[in-house]
Write a protein that holds these residues in place. Structure first.
Motif, PDB file in Angstrom:
ATOM      1  N   ASN A 324      40.342   5.884  13.348  1.00 30.20           N
ATOM      2  CA  ASN A 324      39.639   7.058  12.828  1.00 30.20           C
ATOM      3  C   ASN A 324      40.615   8.044  12.210  1.00 30.20           C
ATOM      4  OD1 ASN A 324      37.192   6.139  13.526  1.00 30.20           O
ATOM      5  ND2 ASN A 324      37.101   7.215  15.488  1.00 30.20           N
ATOM      6  N   SER A 325      41.714   8.299  12.931  1.00 27.74           N
ATOM      7  CA  SER A 325      42.708   9.245  12.413  1.00 27.74           C
ATOM      8  C   SER A 325      43.270   8.731  11.096  1.00 27.74           C
ATOM      9  CB  SER A 325      43.870   9.414  13.396  1.00 27.74           C
ATOM     10  OG  SER A 325      43.391   9.685  14.668  1.00 27.74           O
ATOM     11  N   LEU A 326      43.537   7.437  11.077  1.00 26.27           N
ATOM     12  CA  LEU A 326      44.146   6.852   9.885  1.00 26.27           C
ATOM     13  C   LEU A 326      43.209   6.940   8.681  1.00 26.27           C
ATOM     14  CD1 LEU A 326      46.800   5.336   9.319  1.00 26.27           C
ATOM     15  CD2 LEU A 326      45.454   3.284   9.334  1.00 26.27           C
ATOM     16  N   ASP A 327      41.917   6.668   8.918  1.00 25.99           N
ATOM     17  CA  ASP A 327      40.965   6.740   7.814  1.00 25.99           C
ATOM     18  C   ASP A 327      40.949   8.141   7.211  1.00 25.99           C
ATOM     19  OD1 ASP A 327      40.383   4.146   8.177  1.00 25.99           O
ATOM     20  OD2 ASP A 327      38.495   4.441   9.244  1.00 25.99           O
ATOM     21  N   GLN A 328      40.993   9.142   8.101  1.00 24.05           N
ATOM     22  CA  GLN A 328      40.970  10.520   7.597  1.00 24.05           C
ATOM     23  C   GLN A 328      42.256  10.849   6.847  1.00 24.05           C
ATOM     24  OE1 GLN A 328      39.436  13.672  10.016  1.00 24.05           O
ATOM     25  NE2 GLN A 328      38.682  12.199  11.507  1.00 24.05           N
TER      26      GLN A 328
END
Ligand code: ADP
Length: 737
Positions: A324-328
């Motif tokens: 999730n962090s990476l997608d953002q």
């Protein structure tokens, strides 16, 4: 049979899968492809009293004939034939009776041979084991908590095999193990939490444990039985999948030193690797028959899959949160012009991609720090070390100070580092830091002294005797970098590379547009100035004609004079612009130019225009130049002209011209003792139409130096100026040789 001699240098290579002997509570017969007996354990006749002669070379049917007549005809031959097709799992164990005793026959394959192992079968009702397993599994899985699952497993295994102590032993990355769960008889002391050095279970043993999931050492005090063969040059018999395989004498001694009489262990496998063992000890000899061993193995396998499931679940959660962090972050990389800003300036940043407590980004010569990190000089020195010593694009350690001693000063912040290289050439990196994870390890005996030293100071091959708890505090080490953290960083690197490429592409496009806009502008200014020339000359001519009219008074004549003056100014400027754009468009006619002649001609002209008495032009060295003669003429005429022009107001204007040669360049300096240029105006003087306020009524168009700069750059040279207000200026022009 095996001639391998174990000594200090090779005990980690002892070929324990070919021991050449078996444990003597059972016996072994080995047949080849033609069902002919090729090997047997020497204790066969002890179990089958009817064997009188050598059985090597005899057919398998010979053995069958020795079984009690309750057996079917040709039963072994048929079993082997069936097993060769379907595997032996369905067949094992096959019950046979010999001399009034019941045996379990367990068949396995070994490089072209079939191993027939006969073990005593316990008469206890098999159904009991079945029931026990059902109950055990239910109890084992009753609790969701991992520690309870382990504890229940230990208890259930102990119930099935009735040993004194059952431990669940987990391997760490470095191969050492820790007792993480235990079920034991009350009178025994607890070994829970004890660590065992990696050397206690050598690598080849661990490899073997992955292939054959259970091991029984029925009684450490019995003498193993040798294996005989009729083949002189026979390869030693591979006993990887054997049940009766004799174990290394060193291991037997190790168990004896612990006071253990029988030992049994079950491998716990996680993702095809040995995760740990269920290790069981009995302090009196205790044989477990094949069925009980298989039941215990089943419990181990259920635990293995439960572990796998739990671990997968946990890993999945970590993976999701990093993802999730990476997608953002990936989105913010796409929406943000600055890579550095996208990765570090928002609430969500690179720190959320791992469980690190600090992170730094070194990008475009800028260092950004997030969370808790070493200070700037420490980071710079760390980067120096990385540049020299790290050769892989992704590097991690949990013990930085062991490879970089100066990192000892910041173990509390960065005992562990994970480095992702963005560009080695540009010195661009991402580094994550994990703090020290100080822990006290209770070793079962000193792990550094696994070998005994005799009275002569010589090491002797024997396992350690002491299992006294030996505490060690591990410092300077961080928690491990998880696979999920490493893959999260790997993905981030890909996203950054993608963003960099995208931005580089956009920049190239912009550059391209700029160049064509620039060319258009050049053409435009050329056309405009060219086309303006004729209306201006017309204005000027008509104004001159009108001024001659007899009926005009002084006032009118003065006004017309102003029109002519302005028309002249405009002409002057337009010529400048024309010249400037022509410079941008024309090709260079490169040749060796005699700079001495060129400069002398310019100076002569200037001495004609200006008052020579008031002028002192000193010409020093005039090395030849490589360039376009006309363009070079324009450069020197402008710069020397300016030097004379802007020093006219001095009592005597002194202008020096001097050339120097170095390896790659010819550099001219033209200095004057004129007005000088204020510091803050220095960068402006090469701009088009820029005249400084201190020039007063000195004439000029503000085009000359812009043209000069254009010419110098066209020649791939450089021009710069040093100046002191009120004292004078020096222009330096460097040309390639
Ligand atoms: P101009 O036609 O005004 O001389 P240039 O482009 O040659 O135009 O020079 C731009 C400005 O730079 C000048 O107007 C002047 O203010 C300043 N400049 C150039 N050369 C000198 C110099 N040798 N000393 C002082 N100022 C100078």
């Amino acid at each position: 049979m095996t001639t391998f001699q174990v000594d200090l240098t090779n005990c980690d290579r002892e070929p324990i899968h070919i021991p050449g002997q078996i444990q003597s509570h059972g016996f072994l017969i080995v047949i080849d492809k033609t069902n002919t007996i090729r090997f047997h354990s020497d204790n066969v006749s002890g179990f089958i009293p009817r064997i009188k002669n050598n059985i090597l070379g005899k057919p398998l049917s010979y053995i069958e004939s020795l079984f009690e007549n309750t057996q079917q005809v040709n039963v072994l031959t048929q079993l082997v034939a069936l097993g060769k097709i379907n595997g032996y799992e369905q067949i094992n164990p096959y019950q046979v009776s010999i001399a009034g005793k019941k045996f379990h026959l367990i068949i396995s394959n070994s490089a072209g041979f079939e191993l027939l192992e006969f073990e005593p079968a316990r008469s206890t009702a098999d159904t009991d084991v079945q029931k026990l397993i059902g109950r055990s599994v239910a109890e084992m899985l009753a609790d969701k908590n991992l520690q309870n699952l382990l504890n229940n497993t230990a208890i259930q295994v102990k119930n099935i095999i009735q040993y004194d102590r059952v431990m669940i032993y987990k391997f760490a990355e470095d191969g050492h193990g820790e007792v993480i769960s235990e079920a034991r008889n009350e009178e025994l002391e607890s070994w829970l939490g004890l660590h065992y050095p990696a050397s206690d279970i050598p690598k080849q043993a661990r490899d073997l444990y992955k292939l054959n999931l259970t091991r029984l050492i029925a009684d450490v005090n019995t003498t193993p039985s040798k294996i005989s063969t009729d083949a002189e040059q026979a390869e030693p018999l591979d006993m990887t999948y054997s049940q009766l395989r004799a174990v290394s004498p060193i291991h037997i001694q190790y168990l004896k030193n612990m006071g253990v009489a029988s030992s049994f262990s079950i491998s716990l496998i996680y993702k095809k690797e040995l995760w740990g063992l269920v290790a069981c000890h009995s302090y009196t000899p205790k044989y477990i028959d094949y069925r009980s061993r298989e039941s215990a193995k089943l419990i181990g396998q259920i635990l293995s899959s439960a572990l796998e499931f739990r671990q997968d679940e946990e890993n999945q959660q970590i993976h999701e949160s990093f993802k999730n962090s990476l997608d953002q972050l990936a989105k913010s990389l796409q929406n943000n012009d600055s890579i550095d800003e996208a990765l570090t300036q928002h609430g969500l940043n690179i720190l959320q991609l791992t469980h690190a407590t600090g992170a730094v980004l070194i990008y475009e010569k800028k260092l950004s720090r997030l969370g808790i990190t070493p200070d700037e000089p420490q980071i710079k020195s760390l980067i120096g070390w990385i540049e020299e010593n790290v050769h892989e694009p992704l590097y991690h350690t949990t013990n930085l100070s062991s490879v970089l001693p100066e990192a000892e000063s910041y173990t509390a912040i960065g005992s562990g580092i994970l480095v992702a290289e963005l560009s080695k050439e540009l010195g661009e990196y991402l580094i994550w830091f994990k703090p020290e994870h100080s822990q006290t390890i209770k070793w079962a005996g000193n792990p550094d002294k696994p070998v005994n030293v005799n009275e002569h100071g010589l090491a002797k091959i024997s396992p350690r005797h002491s299992f006294d708890v030996w505490s060690q505090t591990v410092q300077g080490t961080s928690e491990a970098w998880k696979t999920e953290e490493i893959s999260s960083v790997t993905r981030l690197k890909e996203e950054i590379n993608y963003a960099i490429n995208l931005k580089a592409g956009a920049l190239r496009l912009l550059n391209e547009k700029l160049r064509s806009a620039y060319e258009e502008l050049d053409t435009f200014s050329y056309t405009i100035s060219h086309d303006l020339k004729s209306p201006i000359s017309t204005i000027k001519s008509y104004a001159q004609l009108v001024s001659r009219a007899p009926d005009f008074g002084d006032k009118e004549r003065g006004m017309i004079g102003k029109i002519i003056e302005r028309a002249n100014d405009m002409n002057f400027m337009i010529n400048g612009v024309l010249e400037y754009s022509r410079m941008g468009r024309s090709d260079i006619n490169l040749q060796q130019v005699n700079a001495g002649t060129l400069i002398n001609n310019i100076v002569k002209d200037l001495e004609l225009i200006y008052d020579a008495k008031n002028l002192n032009i000193i010409i020093g060295n005039t090395p030849d130049l490589l360039g376009d003669p006309l363009m070079l003429m324009q450069v020197f005429a402008n710069v020397i002209g300016n030097a004379v022009k802007y020093s006219q107001k001095s009592a005597k204007s002194v202008v020096r011209i001097d050339g120097k040669i170095d390896e790659a360049m010819v550099c001219y300096s033209i200095s004057d003792n004129g007005l000088g240029i204020p510091d803050h105006d220095l960068p402006k003087i090469f701009d088009l139409f820029n005249r400084l306020s201190n020039v007063g009524d000195i004439e000029g168009s503000g085009v000359g130096l812009a043209i000069v700069k254009r010419i110098v750059e066209k020649h791939k040279g450089k021009i710069w100026v040093e100046s002191e207000l009120g004292k004078g200026s020096t222009f330096h022009i460097a040309f390639k040789r």
